[in-house]
Write a protein that holds these residues in place. Structure first.
Motif, PDB file in Angstrom:
ATOM      1  N   PRO A   1       0.822  -1.211   0.000  1.00 54.42           N
ATOM      2  CA  PRO A   1       0.000   0.000   0.000  1.00 54.42           C
ATOM      3  C   PRO A   1       0.860   1.267   0.000  1.00 54.42           C
ATOM      4  O   PRO A   1       1.950   1.298   0.588  1.00 54.42           O
ATOM      5  CB  PRO A   1      -0.799  -0.118   1.306  1.00 54.42           C
ATOM      6  N   GLU A   2       0.358   2.315  -0.647  1.00 56.47           N
ATOM      7  CA  GLU A   2       1.106   3.575  -0.730  1.00 56.47           C
ATOM      8  C   GLU A   2       1.317   4.178   0.651  1.00 56.47           C
ATOM      9  O   GLU A   2       2.358   4.784   0.922  1.00 56.47           O
ATOM     10  CB  GLU A   2       0.367   4.559  -1.640  1.00 56.47           C
ATOM     11  N   LEU A   3       0.341   4.028   1.541  1.00 51.76           N
ATOM     12  CA  LEU A   3       0.516   4.540   2.901  1.00 51.76           C
ATOM     13  C   LEU A   3       1.703   3.854   3.577  1.00 51.76           C
ATOM     14  O   LEU A   3       2.512   4.507   4.248  1.00 51.76           O
ATOM     15  CB  LEU A   3      -0.751   4.314   3.734  1.00 51.76           C
ATOM     16  N   THR A   4       1.819   2.555   3.392  1.00 46.43           N
ATOM     17  CA  THR A   4       2.937   1.808   3.992  1.00 46.43           C
ATOM     18  C   THR A   4       4.267   2.321   3.463  1.00 46.43           C
ATOM     19  O   THR A   4       5.225   2.508   4.223  1.00 46.43           O
ATOM     20  CB  THR A   4       2.789   0.304   3.695  1.00 46.43           C
ATOM     21  N   LYS A   5       4.340   2.566   2.169  1.00 43.46           N
ATOM     22  CA  LYS A   5       5.578   3.100   1.589  1.00 43.46           C
ATOM     23  C   LYS A   5       5.921   4.448   2.202  1.00 43.46           C
ATOM     24  O   LYS A   5       7.091   4.753   2.464  1.00 43.46           O
ATOM     25  CB  LYS A   5       5.429   3.234   0.070  1.00 43.46           C
ATOM     26  N   GLN A   6       4.909   5.260   2.452  1.00 46.45           N
ATOM     27  CA  GLN A   6       5.147   6.581   3.043  1.00 46.45           C
ATOM     28  C   GLN A   6       5.638   6.449   4.486  1.00 46.45           C
ATOM     29  O   GLN A   6       6.579   7.131   4.891  1.00 46.45           O
ATOM     30  CB  GLN A   6       3.867   7.411   3.023  1.00 46.45           C
TER      31      GLN A   6
ATOM     32  N   LYS B   1      -4.352  11.180   8.545  1.00 44.19           N
ATOM     33  CA  LYS B   1      -4.357  12.178   7.471  1.00 44.19           C
ATOM     34  C   LYS B   1      -4.506  11.527   6.108  1.00 44.19           C
ATOM     35  O   LYS B   1      -5.151  12.079   5.211  1.00 44.19           O
ATOM     36  CB  LYS B   1      -3.078  13.008   7.536  1.00 44.19           C
ATOM     37  N   TRP B   2      -3.893  10.349   5.954  1.00 41.42           N
ATOM     38  CA  TRP B   2      -4.019   9.643   4.677  1.00 41.42           C
ATOM     39  C   TRP B   2      -5.481   9.289   4.406  1.00 41.42           C
ATOM     40  O   TRP B   2      -5.998   9.499   3.311  1.00 41.42           O
ATOM     41  CB  TRP B   2      -3.163   8.371   4.708  1.00 41.42           C
TER      42      TRP B   2
ATOM     43  N   LYS C   1      -8.106  10.693   5.717  1.00 39.66           N
ATOM     44  CA  LYS C   1      -8.873  11.922   5.577  1.00 39.66           C
ATOM     45  C   LYS C   1      -8.768  12.486   4.162  1.00 39.66           C
ATOM     46  O   LYS C   1      -9.739  12.993   3.598  1.00 39.66           O
ATOM     47  CB  LYS C   1      -8.377  12.948   6.594  1.00 39.66           C
ATOM     48  N   LYS C   2      -7.576  12.353   3.568  1.00 42.71           N
ATOM     49  CA  LYS C   2      -7.339  12.896   2.233  1.00 42.71           C
ATOM     50  C   LYS C   2      -7.805  11.950   1.133  1.00 42.71           C
ATOM     51  O   LYS C   2      -8.398  12.388   0.136  1.00 42.71           O
ATOM     52  CB  LYS C   2      -5.845  13.187   2.061  1.00 42.71           C
ATOM     53  N   ASN C   3      -7.552  10.644   1.286  1.00 38.26           N
ATOM     54  CA  ASN C   3      -7.754   9.692   0.196  1.00 38.26           C
ATOM     55  C   ASN C   3      -8.980   8.809   0.345  1.00 38.26           C
ATOM     56  O   ASN C   3      -9.341   8.094  -0.591  1.00 38.26           O
ATOM     57  CB  ASN C   3      -6.519   8.793   0.063  1.00 38.26           C
ATOM     58  N   GLY C   4      -9.603   8.817   1.535  1.00 39.92           N
ATOM     59  CA  GLY C   4     -10.752   7.953   1.739  1.00 39.92           C
ATOM     60  C   GLY C   4     -10.338   6.515   1.935  1.00 39.92           C
ATOM     61  O   GLY C   4      -9.200   6.212   2.293  1.00 39.92           O
ATOM     62  N   LEU C   5     -11.271   5.597   1.691  1.00 40.39           N
ATOM     63  CA  LEU C   5     -10.979   4.175   1.883  1.00 40.39           C
ATOM     64  C   LEU C   5      -9.931   3.710   0.889  1.00 40.39           C
ATOM     65  O   LEU C   5      -9.920   4.133  -0.270  1.00 40.39           O
ATOM     66  CB  LEU C   5     -12.254   3.347   1.712  1.00 40.39           C
ATOM     67  N   PRO C   6      -9.036   2.802   1.310  1.00 37.89           N
ATOM     68  CA  PRO C   6      -8.006   2.314   0.401  1.00 37.89           C
ATOM     69  C   PRO C   6      -8.614   1.452  -0.702  1.00 37.89           C
ATOM     70  O   PRO C   6      -9.607   0.746  -0.484  1.00 37.89           O
ATOM     71  CB  PRO C   6      -7.096   1.495   1.313  1.00 37.89           C
ATOM     72  N   THR C   7      -7.986   1.505  -1.860  1.00 45.18           N
ATOM     73  CA  THR C   7      -8.407   0.642  -2.982  1.00 45.18           C
ATOM     74  C   THR C   7      -7.479  -0.567  -3.015  1.00 45.18           C
ATOM     75  O   THR C   7      -6.258  -0.408  -3.089  1.00 45.18           O
ATOM     76  CB  THR C   7      -8.287   1.402  -4.314  1.00 45.18           C
ATOM     77  N   PRO C   8      -8.055  -1.780  -2.929  1.00 42.82           N
ATOM     78  CA  PRO C   8      -7.204  -2.966  -2.961  1.00 42.82           C
ATOM     79  C   PRO C   8      -6.326  -2.997  -4.213  1.00 42.82           C
ATOM     80  O   PRO C   8      -6.772  -2.643  -5.299  1.00 42.82           O
ATOM     81  CB  PRO C   8      -8.210  -4.126  -2.950  1.00 42.82           C
ATOM     82  N   ASN C   9      -5.075  -3.387  -4.033  1.00 43.74           N
ATOM     83  CA  ASN C   9      -4.144  -3.483  -5.157  1.00 43.74           C
ATOM     84  C   ASN C   9      -4.594  -4.588  -6.095  1.00 43.74           C
ATOM     85  O   ASN C   9      -4.777  -5.726  -5.659  1.00 43.74           O
ATOM     86  CB  ASN C   9      -2.738  -3.768  -4.622  1.00 43.74           C
TER      87      ASN C   9
END
Length: 382
Positions: free
Chosen positions: A286-291, A368-369, A371-379
């Motif tokens: 997930p992009e959040l994990t990379k961040q 914050k992630w 709040k900005k991006n909403g629910l994650p989209t499965p890869n």
């Protein structure tokens, strides 16, 4: 996470003169002195200053490495072959195992005396682990291996609810149970009682687990992976106590039945390792994990192997392979045995002060992630 980030999070002072000391409170100065002490201690340990005798002599010894066909496991196999060890690598893919054996032969310090072997096995099956130890013992002229190093496994990142529960179970099987199955088969072989009149001088044996700093500080997106690594760390701590019962019996071996050798447990905690497995992991992470882990600078398998082996030679128990890993370990030492009473105590104090800032920061970034991006989209690759 870069050390400079930790300094910034903890607001460490940058002093240019003795006069500036008056501008800082005693707690801040104490934290600064503690930080400098930890840096000096870490550098000294990493470069081997103050080390005693080699506690992990492998010349002429037989070493089994699971997951030895690729990545860190293969790097360990090559470096131990260069130190004179006889090495058996275990994995599933025969072609990779064969390549690893050829590379070990090329790196051997004495190819005319050293032996190399491979075994294809599925270590999630405990019967296969028993077979591996039995086959190695037969290949090794009837003697069990001297070292078993568990490196098998891979990471399957993803958010908890997005990863099918069967894949969570697969991660536990591939990470925890391959290690536990291998350890069980190994220790059953090593701890078989030998009568006093059968005792011969046998060097210390070593059981080594490969874990992850995520066992100390979990990161969002590693829910399939971190619990399995935490379980390995818990198993290691438990065995480090249990094994002393057998070591105590070994100390009285001339008067009672006892194991043929004493045993030492170790666990390695790398961070990111550059390998084909890491590349595959990045595709679905997930992009959040990379961040959240962007300051983690992955090491090469060779570097991780070299640092780990050096720490084993110093006799360390919980082994981290970079400065940030030391800090992460310090937050979670708990009741684990210390490598150094003074050094690890100072490390624990510093780490817990630093993480007063770090954990709220990680949670805040996740909030914050969302709040900005909403629910994650499965890869889609998952």
């Amino acid at each position: 996470m870069d050390p400079r980030d930790l300094l910034a999070r903890f607001h460490m002072p940058q002093l240019s003169s003795f006069q500036a000391l008056d501008n800082y409170s005693t707690p801040v100065l104490g934290a600064s002195a503690l930080f400098c002490t930890i840096i000096a201690y870490t550098i000294a340990k990493m470069f081997g200053y103050g080390s005693r005798k080699n506690e992990f002599e492998v010349d002429g010894k037989t070493v089994v490495i699971t997951g030895g066909s690729d990545g860190m496991g293969k790097a360990v196999a090559l470096q131990l072959s260069a130190k004179g060890a006889n090495v058996v690598v275990v994995a599933r893919t025969v072609s990779k195992l064969q390549n690893a054996v050829e590379e070990m032969k090329a790196s051997a310090v004495n190819s005319s005396k050293q032996k190399f072997h491979y075994i294809s096995a599925d270590l999630t099956d405990p019967a296969e682990c028993e077979r591996v130890i039995a086959e190695v013992t037969l290949w090794n002229s009837g003697a069990p291996p001297d070292v078993v190093w568990c490196c098998a496994g891979f990471s399957r990142p993803g958010f908890f609810v997005d990863v099918p529960i069967k894949e969570h179970r697969q991660q536990m099987d591939t990470l925890y149970w391959t290690a536990a199955n291998t350890a069980h088969a190994t220790l059953r072989s090593w701890l078989t009682p030998v009568s006093p009149n059968e005792q011969v001088k046998t060097p210390r044996r070593h059981l080594i687990f490969t874990c992850s700093t995520l066992a100390f500080v979990p990161i969002a997106g590693y829910s399939p992976y971190s619990p399995a690594k935490a379980a390995i760390r818990s198993l290691s701590d438990t065995l480090s106590q249990e094994i002393e019962m057998y070591n105590g019996a070994y100390s009285q071996r001339h008067s009672t039945n006892a194991p043929a050798a004493d045993v030492k447990i170790h666990t390695i905690f790398p961070m990111g390792i550059l390998s084909p497995g890491f590349d595959n992991e990045q595709k679905i992470k997930p992009e959040l994990t990379k961040q959240l882990e962007e300051a983690d600078k992955p090491q090469t398998p060779s570097d991780v192997a070299k640092i780990s082996i050096s720490a084993l030679e110093r006799g360390e128990y919980l082994i981290t392979t970079m400065f940030i890993g030391h800090i992460l370990k310090g937050t979670a030492l708990g009741p684990s045995p210390r490598n150094s009473i003074i050094g690890d105590t100072l490390l624990s104090w510093l780490s817990n002060l630093v993480f007063l800032q770090v954990i709220p920061d990680l949670r805040g970034k996740a909030f914050k992630w969302g709040k900005k991006n909403g629910l994650p989209t499965p890869n889609p690759a998952s």
